[in-house]
Structures are given as structure tokens and as C-alpha cells.
Scaffold this motif. Structure first.
Motif, PDB file in Angstrom:
ATOM      1  N   LEU B  19       0.994  -1.199  -0.113  1.00 55.23           N
ATOM      2  CA  LEU B  19      -0.092   0.033   0.133  1.00 55.23           C
ATOM      3  C   LEU B  19       0.986   1.391  -0.219  1.00 55.23           C
ATOM      4  CD1 LEU B  19      -2.721   1.592   0.194  1.00 55.23           C
ATOM      5  CD2 LEU B  19      -2.736   1.134   2.637  1.00 55.23           C
ATOM      6  N   GLN B  23       1.274   4.112  -2.891  1.00 61.53           N
ATOM      7  CA  GLN B  23       0.845   5.385  -2.670  1.00 61.53           C
ATOM      8  C   GLN B  23       1.921   6.481  -3.113  1.00 61.53           C
ATOM      9  OE1 GLN B  23      -1.980   6.816  -1.497  1.00 61.53           O
ATOM     10  NE2 GLN B  23      -1.378   8.820  -1.131  1.00 61.53           N
ATOM     11  N   LEU B  49      -1.180  -1.929  -5.395  1.00 59.30           N
ATOM     12  CA  LEU B  49      -2.447  -1.470  -4.829  1.00 59.30           C
ATOM     13  C   LEU B  49      -3.386  -2.735  -4.924  1.00 59.30           C
ATOM     14  CD1 LEU B  49      -4.169   0.592  -3.489  1.00 59.30           C
ATOM     15  CD2 LEU B  49      -4.891   1.338  -5.894  1.00 59.30           C
ATOM     16  N   ARG B  53      -4.793  -4.646  -1.565  1.00 55.36           N
ATOM     17  CA  ARG B  53      -6.390  -4.907  -1.160  1.00 55.36           C
ATOM     18  C   ARG B  53      -6.481  -6.494  -0.753  1.00 55.36           C
ATOM     19  NH1 ARG B  53      -9.733  -2.661  -5.706  1.00 55.36           N
ATOM     20  NH2 ARG B  53     -11.638  -3.042  -4.086  1.00 55.36           N
ATOM     21  N   GLU B  69     -10.588  -3.711   4.073  1.00 54.98           N
ATOM     22  CA  GLU B  69      -9.723  -3.084   3.597  1.00 54.98           C
ATOM     23  C   GLU B  69      -9.358  -1.563   3.852  1.00 54.98           C
ATOM     24  OE1 GLU B  69      -9.842  -4.180  -0.575  1.00 54.98           O
ATOM     25  OE2 GLU B  69     -10.911  -2.350  -1.034  1.00 54.98           O
ATOM     26  N   ASP B  70     -10.618  -1.028   3.709  1.00 53.51           N
ATOM     27  CA  ASP B  70     -10.597   0.619   3.780  1.00 53.51           C
ATOM     28  C   ASP B  70     -10.437   1.083   5.237  1.00 53.51           C
ATOM     29  OD1 ASP B  70     -10.735   1.148   1.118  1.00 53.51           O
ATOM     30  OD2 ASP B  70     -12.757   0.945   1.055  1.00 53.51           O
ATOM     31  N   ALA B  73      -6.633   0.732   5.949  1.00 48.95           N
ATOM     32  CA  ALA B  73      -5.801   1.727   5.117  1.00 48.95           C
ATOM     33  C   ALA B  73      -6.058   3.106   5.659  1.00 48.95           C
ATOM     34  CB  ALA B  73      -6.218   1.638   3.474  1.00 48.95           C
ATOM     35  N   TYR B  74      -7.298   3.298   6.029  1.00 47.51           N
ATOM     36  CA  TYR B  74      -7.693   4.815   6.296  1.00 47.51           C
ATOM     37  C   TYR B  74      -7.838   5.388   7.538  1.00 47.51           C
ATOM     38  CZ  TYR B  74      -8.444   5.353   0.949  1.00 47.51           C
ATOM     39  OH  TYR B  74      -8.161   5.170  -0.097  1.00 47.51           O
ATOM     40  N   MET B 241      -3.408  10.838   2.456  1.00 52.64           N
ATOM     41  CA  MET B 241      -4.226   9.762   2.008  1.00 52.64           C
ATOM     42  C   MET B 241      -5.360   9.523   2.705  1.00 52.64           C
ATOM     43  SD  MET B 241      -2.783   5.734   1.689  1.00 52.64           S
ATOM     44  CE  MET B 241      -3.535   4.929   3.044  1.00 52.64           C
ATOM     45  N   GLN B 245     -11.518  10.092   4.155  1.00 49.63           N
ATOM     46  CA  GLN B 245     -12.259   9.222   5.162  1.00 49.63           C
ATOM     47  C   GLN B 245     -12.245   9.588   6.806  1.00 49.63           C
ATOM     48  OE1 GLN B 245     -13.321   6.004   5.413  1.00 49.63           O
ATOM     49  NE2 GLN B 245     -13.118   5.248   3.255  1.00 49.63           N
TER      50      GLN B 245
END
Lengths: 329, 253
Positions: B19, B23, B49, B53, B69-70, B73-74, B241, B245
Motif C-alpha cells: 500500500l 501510494q 494496490l 487490497r 480493507e478501507d 488503510a484509512y 491519503m 475518510q
């Protein structure tokens, strides 16, 4: 459009076409494609170079407004879609530069012309992408408009350009659906997200209509381009098509098109729409748009920063071919 | 037997590596040194990417509690990221980007070869898919190291400077800790210290072909990323990034 106000040049020596030009026009009228090795009038060649390179430059500069949001895409899936989309645009640029090269101009020359301001790119990419919703609006409206113009170009008279358009259109249709899908998520989301989508439509609506270029009455080169079949519909025809297609799509999203004069005209069978601010359009084309300087500066910086890289690859290739020659000797 | 928490920690490393590098590569999109290079680099970003995921989705399943996954990541802070320090280093000039990629690709290919025979079938499956992509990444970055190293004087100087600058971040990839050893013992992972000899031999060979010098393998190496102690660059990267979110909690996109 991606190519706006393309100059078709002026014919010298009166209005008489010489015999070769008459034969050329006859072939076009008969629907025979012009290929790179065929004879063609100089003005046709130059006009196409302007049109195709402008289109290519639009793809390349067009990477920037959306690229602005790659690092901030709000989910990994959206990030992947956006990365792939911006990469597609680079691919379209490459494909179109190659098509233009068949007319006898080098890619380096075209890039120089872009950086010096001699060559133009679509006015639309001089507007900023202020929120994530702008990425959706570009897909929906800008790619939507591009398709409107490019589908007819799949049948244009110049073979390499028409073949490029066939390929490009398939991907653009995908981009448009993705943009619309993004806005759909926003419109079904929180009030803040829906507001973001409305704000994007407010800012992108008029520039998207301007994309098709000046009204037909002021479009001095259209007639010649139509005769050569490198333009199949007029600016106003395409603009009307775009409005008619987009209004129900906006309604479905629950968004309001920022035009108080927009209404269905049953007699014409089309939507009437309000006056476009052409002064803004001409200013953006002249270099006074909100992002003109920034876009070109970004492209030039990328090009200048990459010079050592490109030179190194050439130097290495030279060394290799020399050592091959020596080995063969 | 594998412990779920250990596996989760292990998967985060694999996912975060992919990831974070993806990025960084995404920052280049539209600004590469040549059109073809721009497209190729974006391809690599997209591959990574996609891999991120897959790893993070699997990690999220093990974590349960609604993670996906989000959210991984976020919604994690920098100290919860488990990527190696090398990958969060800024793009620098294109030489820095190429060398960072090369050091990682050379490790990544070896790592995925190990993971392809993992006793965890899901890990083996992801690794098998990823390896096909990474073999290409490695071929590409190795080729660029040779061509830019043995190109012009300027390109060679830039490449050597990048190699020297990034070298202290290369050691962490081979530094085994409890998470690695648990993975190796349970058979779903491997001991990374075992990859170093092969990595060094390959990197040396490619650098030499590019007329570049390998820095001392005994040099002091930076570490900490795998345990969540990062360089100053990561939190800045994440603040960009994660902005949407974080500023619209609970929204779907």
C-alpha cells in the motif's frame, strides 16, 4: 471539444481546387479513408496535425486535474479506478501522438509546441479540481462530452485517427460510467457528500458546454473540416446532444443543473438552455483560465526534470549498439 | 498451529508494504520523465494496490469486528502501520524512485517465492498471483538500474547517490523479529534473514552491470517500520491519503 477552434488554414490562389484536390475530395465524398502514404492537400495535413495533436495534448494535460486526487482517493477501490483511468489518458495521448506522427511531425516537436504555448489543449482542463466530487463530474460531464464528439470521429476520413478514436471511445465510455457511479455514491451518501456533488456540477456544467467550442455562427473553420470529414457535427449540434443527454441523468441523481433558463422545448424536441459566457471561454483559451499557467508549468517541469532520464536511456542504447557493432566486426 | 493475532500482524506487513509503495508511485502519475515510463510506473502502482487490497482484506477478516480493507488503510495511525521504512521514503528524483523500487522488488520476489508455498492456502494463493506481477516489476527495475547506471555521467551520479542514500533502509527487510519467527515456525511465513545472501548477490550483479558500486553490506541499517516506529515521512503521507475518510467519518464513497 478536446480539439477546439482548429484552424484549417486559408486557401491561396482563389477558390479553385486544383485537379489533385478535386480527386482527393471525391475520394472523401465516396467514403474512402485517407492513409498516411496517400497524397493529401497540405492544408488537410496541417489541419489534422493541429487537431490530433491538440487532442493528444488534452489527454496529457487532462491527466493533471484528476491526478490531483489520486493520493487522496477515499477508498482503495476508487483509488484503483482513478489510477487506471489517468493511465488510460496517458495511453490515449501516446496513441494520438503516434497517429499525428504518421502525418510527418515528431512527438518532440508536438511537446515543444505545447510547452511554448503554440499548440492548444482543451479549455476544460484549465479548471481546478477542488473536491473529490470533481473527479466524478469530470468523468460524467467531460468524458461524456468527449464521447459525444469522438464517436462520430470513429468515421472520420483519416484512417489512423479514426482507428485511434475507436479504441479511445471504448475506454471513455467506461470512464463516463465510473464518474457517474462515483456521483451516485455521493448523492446517496451524507448531506455533505451530496452538497459536494452539487457544488461540482455547479462549477463544471458551463465549462463542459464551452468544451464544444464557439457557436456555429462564430466557428470559421467548421465548414472546411466538415467537407474533409474530420468534423462530422457542428459545435452547436453536439452541445445540444450533450444537454439533452445530461438533463435526465442529473435528475436521476437528484442534482440541479445551474441554469435557470433550462427547460424542455416540445416544439424543438430539445432542451433550451441559457446563454453561455463566451467571454470566459475566450479568456480561458487565451491563457487566462484559473489553472492555465499551473498546468503548463507542471508539464514543463515533468519534462525538464526527466531530461537526464531520457538522455541516459539514449546514451545507454548507443553504447549497446556500438558494442554490438564492434562484436560483429 | 498459527495464532490469529500473529497472522494478522504478519499480513499487515505484507499489505502495508504494498500500500505505502503504491501510494508513493501514485504521486508520479502524470508527471513521469517520459510518457511510456509514466504508464509503466502506474502499472506497477496498480499491481501493488491490488496486492495491498488482497492482503488487507484477509487481515481484516482475521481481525473481525467489522474491519475491512478501507478501515485498515484509512483509519490506522502511522504507528499502527507495519511497512518497512524504505518504502515510505519520498520519491526524490527519478533515480531515487527507481532504486527504492529495485531494492524492494529484489526482496519482494524472493519473499513471494517463499509465501507461494505457505501452509496457509489463502496466503499461498495471493503470493502466487502477486509473484507473476512482481517478476515483471523486478525485470523492469533491474533493467532501469543498468541503463541509468551505465547511461550518462549525470545519470550514473544520480543513481549512485540514490543507492548510497537508500542503502541504510535495505537491511530492515531481512531483520527477523517475533512476528516473522512465529510465521516461519507455523509454516505460513518465512524467516527473512535467510533471503539476504541471495538478495545481496543479485543486487551486486545488477549494480555492477550498471557500473554502480554496492555500499558496504556491514553498514549500519535503520529499522523500526515493521514494529510501527517510522520515519517522519509516513504520517505526512497518511494525512494526505486518509483525509476524506477522516473528515467524513462513516461515509461511504
Amino acid at each position: 471539444m478536446y480539439a477546439q477552434m482548429v484552424d484549417t488554414g486559408t486557401r491561396v490562389a482563389g477558390n479553385e481546387l486544383d485537379a489533385a484536390e478535386v480527386r482527393f475530395q471525391k475520394r472523401i465524398d465516396d467514403g474512402i479513408r485517407v492513409e498516411p502514404q496517400d497524397w493529401m492537400p497540405d492544408r488537410y495535413r496541417k489541419t489534422l496535425i493541429r487537431q490530433i495533436s491538440q487532442h493528444a495534448h488534452s489527454e496529457i494535460v487532462g491527466q493533471l486535474p484528476e491526478g490531483n486526487w489520486i493520493t487522496r482517493a477515499p477508498s482503495l477501490k476508487r483509488k484503483a479506478i482513478l489510477l487506471a483511468k489517468v493511465q488510460d489518458e496517458a495511453g490515449h495521448g501516446l496513441y494520438l501522438y503516434s497517429a499525428a506522427e504518421t502525418l510527418g511531425i515528431s512527438r518532440d516537436q508536438m511537446v515543444d509546441d505545447l510547452h511554448s504555448g503554440k499548440a492548444k489543449y482543451s479549455s476544460i482542463f484549465n479548471y481546478p479540481t477542488l473536491t473529490w466530487a470533481d473527479v466524478g463530474a469530470i468523468g460524467w460531464l467531460v468524458d461524456g462530452s468527449a464521447i459525444m464528439n469522438q464517436i462520430p470521429l470513429c468515421r472520420c476520413s483519416y484512417g489512423p485517427y479514426s482507428r485511434a478514436m475507436i479504441r479511445v471511445c471504448k475506454e471513455e465510455a467506461f470512464h463516463m460510467r465510473q464518474g457517474y457511479d462515483m456521483l451516485m455514491s455521493l448523492c446517496r451518501g451524507t448531506p455533505e457528500q451530496k452538497q459536494m456533488a452539487q457544488d461540482a456540477l455547479n462549477r463544471w456544467w458551463w465549462p463542459s458546454l464551452m468544451m464544444f467550442g464557439p457557436p456555429d455562427a462564430d466557428s470559421v473553420h467548421s465548414e472546411q473540416s466538415k467537407q474533409w470529414k474530420i468534423k462530422l457535427f457542428t459545435n452547436d449540434e453536439l452541445r445540444q446532444k450533450m444537454v439533452d443527454q445530461t438533463v435526465p441523468q442529473a435528475e436521476y441523481l437528484g442534482l440541479t443543473i445551474p441554469d435557470a433558463d433550462l427547460k424542455w422545448n416540445a416544439e424543438r424536441g430539445h432542451y433550451d438552455y441559457g446563454a453561455i459566457d463566451w467571454e470566459e471561454f475566450y479568456n480561458v483559451v487565451k491563457g487566462n483560465g484559473p489553472c492555465n499557467r499551473e498546468r503548463i508549468a507542471t508539464r514543463k517541469k515533468a519534462w525538464d526534470d526527466g531530461e537526464w532520464f531520457r538522455e541516459a536511456l539514449v546514451a545507454h542504447a548507443d553504447k549497446k549498439s556500438k558494442s554490438k557493432l564492434q562484436a560483429a566486426a | 498451529m498459527s495464532n490469529k493475532n500473529d497472522t494478522y500482524a504478519y499480513l499487515l506487513r505484507l499489505g502495508d508494504n504494498a500500500l505505502v509503495l503504491s501510494q508513493r508511485l501514485g504521486e508520479w502519475c502524470g508527471k513521469g520523465p517520459a510518457l511510456e515510463e509514466d504508464m509503466a510506473l502506474t502499472n506497477v502502482a496498480l499491481d501493488l494496490l491490488g496486492q495491498a487490497r488482497l492482503w488487507l482484506s484477509y487481515a481484516a477478516e482475521l481481525a473481525g469486528d467489522g474491519a475491512d480493507e478501507d478501515s485498515l488503510a484509512y483509519l490506522r495511525d502511522a504507528d499502527q502501520f507495519r511497512n518497512v521504512l524504505l518504502l515510505e521514503q519520498p520519491n526524490g528524483n527519478y533515480a531515487d524512485t527507481v532504486v527504492r523500487q529495485f531494492f524492494f522488488d529484489a526482496w519482494h520476489a524472493l519473499a513471494l517465492q517463499q509465501l507461494r508455498v505457505s501452509q496457509d492456502p489463502r496466503i499461498a494463493e495471493i503470493a502466487d498471483k502477486a509473484l507473476k506481477e512482481v517478476n515483471y516489476h523486478l525485470r523492469r527495475s533491474s533493467d532501469l538500474v543498468v541503463r541509468l547506471g551505465d547511461g550518462t555521467e549525470i545519470s550514473r551520479n544520480r543513481m549512485q547517490a540514490a543507492v548510497d542514500h537508500l542503502w541504510p533502509y535495505s537491511g530492515e527487510m531481512f531483520d527477523a523479529d517475533g512476528v516473522d519467527l512465529a510465521a516461519a515456525a507455523a509454516g505460513y511465513g518465512f524467516d527473512p534473514s535467510g533471503l539476504r545472501t541471495e538478495w545481496l548477490a543479485y543486487v551486486r550483479e545488477v549494480l555492477e552491470e550498471g557500473t554502480l558500486k554496492l555500499p558496504s553490506p556491514e553498514a549500519w541499517m535503520q529499522k523500526g517500520g515493521k514494529q510501527g516506529r517510522h520515519t517522519e515521512h509516513l504520517s505526512r503521507m497518511l494525512s494526505e491519503m486518509q483525509i476524506l475518510q477522516r473528515s467524513h467519518p462513516g461515509a461511504t464513497w
